[in-house]
Design a protein around this motif. Structure first.
Motif, PDB file in Angstrom:
ATOM      1  N   VAL A 455       0.843  -1.209   0.000  1.00 54.28           N
ATOM      2  CA  VAL A 455       0.000   0.000   0.000  1.00 54.28           C
ATOM      3  C   VAL A 455       0.873   1.251   0.000  1.00 54.28           C
ATOM      4  N   ARG A 456       1.981   1.204   0.739  1.00 54.52           N
ATOM      5  CA  ARG A 456       2.896   2.354   0.752  1.00 54.52           C
ATOM      6  C   ARG A 456       3.449   2.605  -0.645  1.00 54.52           C
ATOM      7  N   GLU A 457       3.820   1.541  -1.341  1.00 51.27           N
ATOM      8  CA  GLU A 457       4.354   1.695  -2.704  1.00 51.27           C
ATOM      9  C   GLU A 457       3.278   2.201  -3.663  1.00 51.27           C
ATOM     10  N   SER A 458       2.029   1.848  -3.408  1.00 52.56           N
ATOM     11  CA  SER A 458       0.957   2.315  -4.299  1.00 52.56           C
ATOM     12  C   SER A 458       0.775   3.823  -4.211  1.00 52.56           C
ATOM     13  N   VAL A 459       1.186   4.396  -3.066  1.00 52.32           N
ATOM     14  CA  VAL A 459       1.047   5.837  -2.864  1.00 52.32           C
ATOM     15  C   VAL A 459       2.284   6.594  -3.318  1.00 52.32           C
ATOM     16  N   SER A 460       3.454   6.000  -3.063  1.00 53.88           N
ATOM     17  CA  SER A 460       4.679   6.765  -3.295  1.00 53.88           C
ATOM     18  C   SER A 460       5.637   6.127  -4.292  1.00 53.88           C
ATOM     19  N   GLY A 461       5.306   4.954  -4.817  1.00 58.00           N
ATOM     20  CA  GLY A 461       6.223   4.265  -5.713  1.00 58.00           C
ATOM     21  C   GLY A 461       5.558   3.851  -7.007  1.00 58.00           C
ATOM     22  N   PRO A 462       6.252   3.036  -7.778  1.00 59.59           N
ATOM     23  CA  PRO A 462       5.674   2.569  -9.046  1.00 59.59           C
ATOM     24  C   PRO A 462       4.603   1.514  -8.812  1.00 59.59           C
ATOM     25  N   THR A 464       4.098  -1.261 -10.289  1.00 59.77           N
ATOM     26  CA  THR A 464       4.615  -2.635 -10.351  1.00 59.77           C
ATOM     27  C   THR A 464       5.110  -3.096  -8.990  1.00 59.77           C
ATOM     28  N   ALA A 465       5.796  -2.199  -8.260  1.00 61.81           N
ATOM     29  CA  ALA A 465       6.292  -2.571  -6.929  1.00 61.81           C
ATOM     30  C   ALA A 465       5.135  -2.810  -5.969  1.00 61.81           C
ATOM     31  N   LEU A 493      -6.625  -6.077  -1.702  1.00 61.67           N
ATOM     32  CA  LEU A 493      -5.850  -4.876  -2.021  1.00 61.67           C
ATOM     33  C   LEU A 493      -5.036  -5.070  -3.295  1.00 61.67           C
ATOM     34  N   ALA A 494      -4.539  -6.291  -3.511  1.00 63.13           N
ATOM     35  CA  ALA A 494      -3.837  -6.561  -4.773  1.00 63.13           C
ATOM     36  C   ALA A 494      -4.801  -6.432  -5.947  1.00 63.13           C
ATOM     37  N   ALA A 495      -6.023  -6.936  -5.781  1.00 63.68           N
ATOM     38  CA  ALA A 495      -7.013  -6.824  -6.857  1.00 63.68           C
ATOM     39  C   ALA A 495      -7.383  -5.368  -7.107  1.00 63.68           C
ATOM     40  N   LEU A 496      -7.580  -4.601  -6.028  1.00 63.22           N
ATOM     41  CA  LEU A 496      -7.883  -3.181  -6.192  1.00 63.22           C
ATOM     42  C   LEU A 496      -6.754  -2.467  -6.936  1.00 63.22           C
ATOM     43  N   THR A 497      -5.518  -2.750  -6.518  1.00 65.82           N
ATOM     44  CA  THR A 497      -4.367  -2.126  -7.170  1.00 65.82           C
ATOM     45  C   THR A 497      -4.312  -2.516  -8.638  1.00 65.82           C
ATOM     46  N   PRO A 642      -0.908   8.916  -8.598  1.00 71.45           N
ATOM     47  CA  PRO A 642      -1.627   8.623  -9.853  1.00 71.45           C
ATOM     48  C   PRO A 642      -2.387   7.303  -9.826  1.00 71.45           C
ATOM     49  N   LEU A 643      -1.827   6.277  -9.174  1.00 79.20           N
ATOM     50  CA  LEU A 643      -2.486   4.971  -9.205  1.00 79.20           C
ATOM     51  C   LEU A 643      -3.911   5.069  -8.665  1.00 79.20           C
TER      52      LEU A 643
END
Length: 855
Positions: A455-462, A464-465, A493-497, A642-643
């Protein structure tokens, strides 16, 4: 010894007994030396009675009492001996002498146990010189044959199956159950249980058994494995005597050769035994099971089925609940409640079971009580249960507080996830290295940490990570995640992402695996299925989405606030994609309630965006504006990742289109273009958004539109891609471009190009000619009204009643629209009307927007 005829309607015999009777019928005066063996109730007495009748008909004297040592027996006499296992050695010696003379006919029936040396000698002698007959249980065919001879029962297959299963084919028990069924009101439907009269007939059989045998029967009736040493302790006998007791019980026809009781015998043992005896045996049995560390759940299941759960000590119930927790949390919660009623203090495990079963009311009540009264370890576990329940109900802030207070590795990770979900930028900081001191790095803890990382990577990273970390977290829980209490599952959460970045196949796979593994128990199962329905809806597979949504609520349990919000959005999304205006109107009130019940967070932006489009379609978007502002503020606190922001902007664009707000649409397009470099999905959405707005302004570049539409389709937005192509087709005056775009729209909808029986080029050219003509393209106001009601599924008569016109006039309107839009059949007409009517709702159909001042 009195010999009752077992089979009043007629004997049902196996091959051995039948062969014996046939031999006697052919030559009743011939030599006869027979040993008949079988447990009690297997028909020995009935067979002897039939032999007696056969010989008496032939004029032969039949003796049914055992001769005394000095009692002479004539050479032509047939001696029939029943229950020879009960004779003393002296009487058996008389029978041996009679048989030794070879001048007497002798038939001896006996049970397999007890078997003295003298009886063994007699049986062996009869087998050597004559015949040995072994009586066995009925086969299903023999049970059917027996029941067919009972007029009240007939030849019903379901009744045969019931009787045979209940009795295991023991002839005595078949007779008792058949008599009970025939004496009761004739059953017309499936029979649930044996009549009381049939069960009561086992009373005398049980009363004559030794006390040790009755205790053995109660132990077997309780179910579960019974090792010999445990039976010895239970029965208070030496281990060497256990086998003899089992043999005695089998010989009585009460215990099967496999060591099990037939269902009707088990019911008789359970209900006819004195309550004090039953309670004493079962309590002692549970104590022995616990002492040896064996599973007690099978035993408790049996006691529950027998209606004797009250005989279980509280400690046994609690232990069984712990065993059931992983696979059957609802059953575990029931057992914990029974243990509490029996005096066991409430525990965090009891609250956990209630939460996993989806009963959050009980979970919160128990957890809150434990937080106030329990010892520190129990309080920490109770805090996790309460935090999880609150997360499912939308109280994420309070949930985060409780997770942090609990302090376990998993709880701290879940606190990070909850903080990010509510826009707490501080939660994006790196977590402390390693787990709290003394806490093992379990799969559950590792999955929770990976979940927070994702979840942290979804906010601040790519993206894919983020997706990689969440998919890995989901995989960690698959081997043993049924009892994992989760505020949200890593699979969800993986499905949402994956949905947020256009990877619908990955989303489907991770959800499928989570459901197969049962991750999170029933509490998370609905969440996973709702996300599956969401994916189907996004793809335009509305029928499958509807079926999946119906399956989610099939059990009738009330949805928690987060699931309720997704369900409402799916329902409205399906109605929008099928142009079902009536369904949109019906569901709008419930949708608003769902929005109010669940505060805005990062993981509910998808349903909020879908409802925004529905609200715009209904002209009631203003009621959602406060929540949309809160959503954009949340994203702003996180730096507009953006995600998460791209799908909401895409929904906002379509809401602006439907409300006729070009300036708002331009803002969304600008935001999407700014995020285009974040990922391939963001680039596709940005290009499609810019293209869509240009189409509405009357600028149709066929190649660009088709590329954008196909890119949307490839990222999973199949319905949106087809609609973009259709929108462009009805706004261009270029016949060739219209043909191309209409065929593109058809292809993206999954329908074959062309019509039925016509070359594709002929149909599309003609349609392009007609639709390109503005005079023929536009529909009258009345035709739009008719079109909306047709799409809502009303009949011509119902539409006429609604619009105060005749059904014939409605038919004329539909025929004129079909001709004007050049549709070969009703299916094509409905598909095109969905696009036209959707545009009409926002007063944008056929009306170009004003050009933007700047590009």
């Amino acid at each position: 010894m009195i010999m009752n005829d077992l089979a009043a309607p007629g004997l049902t015999l196996d091959r051995g007994p039948q062969t014996l009777l046939d031999t006697v019928a052919q030559d009743p005066t011939g030599p006869l030396a027979v040993g008949i063996a079988g447990p009690g109730g297997h028909g020995k007495t009935a067979l002897l009675a039939e032999l007696a009748r056969a010989h008496q008909r032939a004029g032969i004297t039949v003796r049914t009492t055992t001769p005394e040592p000095d009692d002479p027996v004539g050479p032509d006499t047939l001696v029939l001996v029943d229950d020879a296992h009960l004779l003393d050695d002296a009487r058996i010696e008389v029978l041996l002498r009679l048989h030794g003379t070879r001048r007497h006919r002798l038939v001896v029936a006996h049970r397999p146990w007890p078997r003295s040396a003298a009886l063994s000698e007699l049986v062996d002698s009869l087998r050597r010189d004559g015949q040995a007959v072994l009586l066995t249980p009925f086969t299903r065919e023999q049970t059917a044959s027996y029941l067919a001879a009972t007029p009240e029962l007939g030849r019903r297959d379901d009744l045969v199956d019931f009787v045979h299963t209940q009795t295991s084919g023991v002839p005595r028990d078949v007779e008792r159950l058949a008599r009970g069924l025939a004496g009761a009101e004739t059953p017309t439907g499936p029979v649930a249980s044996p009549p009381r009269s049939a069960v009561a007939e086992f009373g005398p059989d049980l009363d004559v058994q030794p006390a040790a045998v009755r205790r053995l029967l109660l132990a077997v009736a309780a179910g579960g494995p019974l090792p010999a040493n445990m039976l010895a302790a239970l029965l208070g006998v030496d281990p060497s005597a256990v086998d003899e007791l089992i043999a005695t019980t089998r010989a009585a026809g009460l215990l099967g050769a496999d060591g099990r009781l037939a269902p009707i015998v088990r019911q008789a043992v359970t209900t006819l035994s004195p309550t004090t005896d039953r309670t004493a045996v079962w309590r002692r049995l549970t104590e022995l099971q616990l002492a040896r560390g064996a599973a007690v759940l099978p035993l408790v299941r049996s006691l529950l089925a027998a209606g004797a759960l009250g005989d279980c000590p509280a400690s046994t119930l609690a232990a069984a609940a712990g065993e059931a927790l992983t696979d059957e949390p609802a059953f575990a919660a029931e057992l914990f409640a029974a243990a509490t009623a029996a005096g066991q203090p409430a525990s965090a495990q009891q609250a956990l079971a209630a939460a996993l079963a989806g009963n959050l009311d009980d979970a919160l009540r128990l957890a809150d009580r434990l937080l106030a009264t329990a010892a520190p370890p129990e309080r920490s576990e109770a805090a996790v249960v309460a935090a999880t329940a609150l997360a499912h109900r939308g109280h994420v802030g309070r949930s985060v507080e409780l997770y942090r207070w609990s302090g376990t590795a998993s709880a701290l990770a879940f606190a990070t996830v909850g903080g990010l979900a509510t826009g707490d930028l501080a939660a994006t900081a790196d977590p402390p290295a390693g787990d709290p001191p003394g806490e093992p790095p379990t799969l559950h803890a590792s999955a929770a940490r990976l979940m927070a990382t994702g979840v942290r990577e979804s906010v601040s990273g790519p993206p894919t990570a983020a997706l990689s970390a969440l998919v890995q977290a989901a995989a960690l829980l698959e081997p043993d995640g049924r009892a994992a209490l989760l505020p949200d599952s890593p699979a969800a959460l993986a499905a949402l992402t994956a949905v947020h970045c256009g990877e619908l196949e990955i989303a489907e796979q991770v959800l499928h695996r989570a459901l197969d593994a049962g991750v999170g128990g029933p509490l998370m199962a609905r969440r996973h299925r709702l996300l599956q329905a969401w994916i189907l809806m996004v793809r335009g597979e509305t029928r499958a989405a509807t079926e999946q949504l119906a399956a989610v609520t099939l059990d009738g349990r009330q949805l928690e606030s987060r699931d309720l919000l997704f369900a409402a959005a799916i329902r409205m999304g399906i109605a929008r994609r099928t142009s079902d205006l009536a369904a949109l109107k019906r569901g709008w009130g419930q949708s608003l309630e769902a929005v109010v019940r669940h505060p805005v967070d990062l993981f509910t932006l998808l349903p909020l965006g879908e409802l925004a489009i529905a609200g715009a379609r209904l002209g009631d978007l203003a009621r959602l504006e406060p929540y949309l502002r809160e959503a954009y503020a949340l994203l702003g606190r996180l730096g507009d990742p953006p995600l998460w922001s791209v799908p909401l902007r895409w929904s906002g664009l379509h809401a602006a289109i439907l409300t006729g707000a070009p300036a708002v649409a331009d803002e969304h397009v600008a935001a999407l273009l700014a995020a285009a470099e974040h990922s391939r999905y963001a680039a596709v959405i940005a290009a499609a958004a810019e293209c869509w707005v240009e189409v509405l302004r009357g600028v149709v570049d066929p190649a660009r539109v088709e590329a954008a539409a196909r890119a949307l389709h490839d990222t999973g937005l199949r319905w949106d891609g087809a609609r973009l192509a259709g929108q462009a087709a009805i706004r261009t005056a270029d016949r060739r471009a219209m043909t191309t775009l209409l065929e593109c729209a058809r292809a993206l909808q999954g329908r074959p190009p062309g019509g039925h029986g016509e070359p594709a080029t002929t149909r599309t050219t003609e349609r392009a000619t007609r639709v390109a003509d503005p005079a023929q393209q536009g529909l009258s106001d009345r035709e739009y009204e008719v079109a909306e009601l047709v799409l809502a599924g009303l009949t011509y008569r119902e539409i006429g009643d609604r619009l105060f016109i005749s059904a014939k006039t409605v038919e004329h309107h539909v025929a004129r629209m079909r001709n004007r839009l050049n549709c070969a059949n009703r299916t094509e007409l409905l598909a095109l009307l969905r696009t036209v009517v959707a545009d009409r709702a926002s007063d944008t159909a056929g009306q170009p927007w004003p050009q933007r001042a700047t590009r």
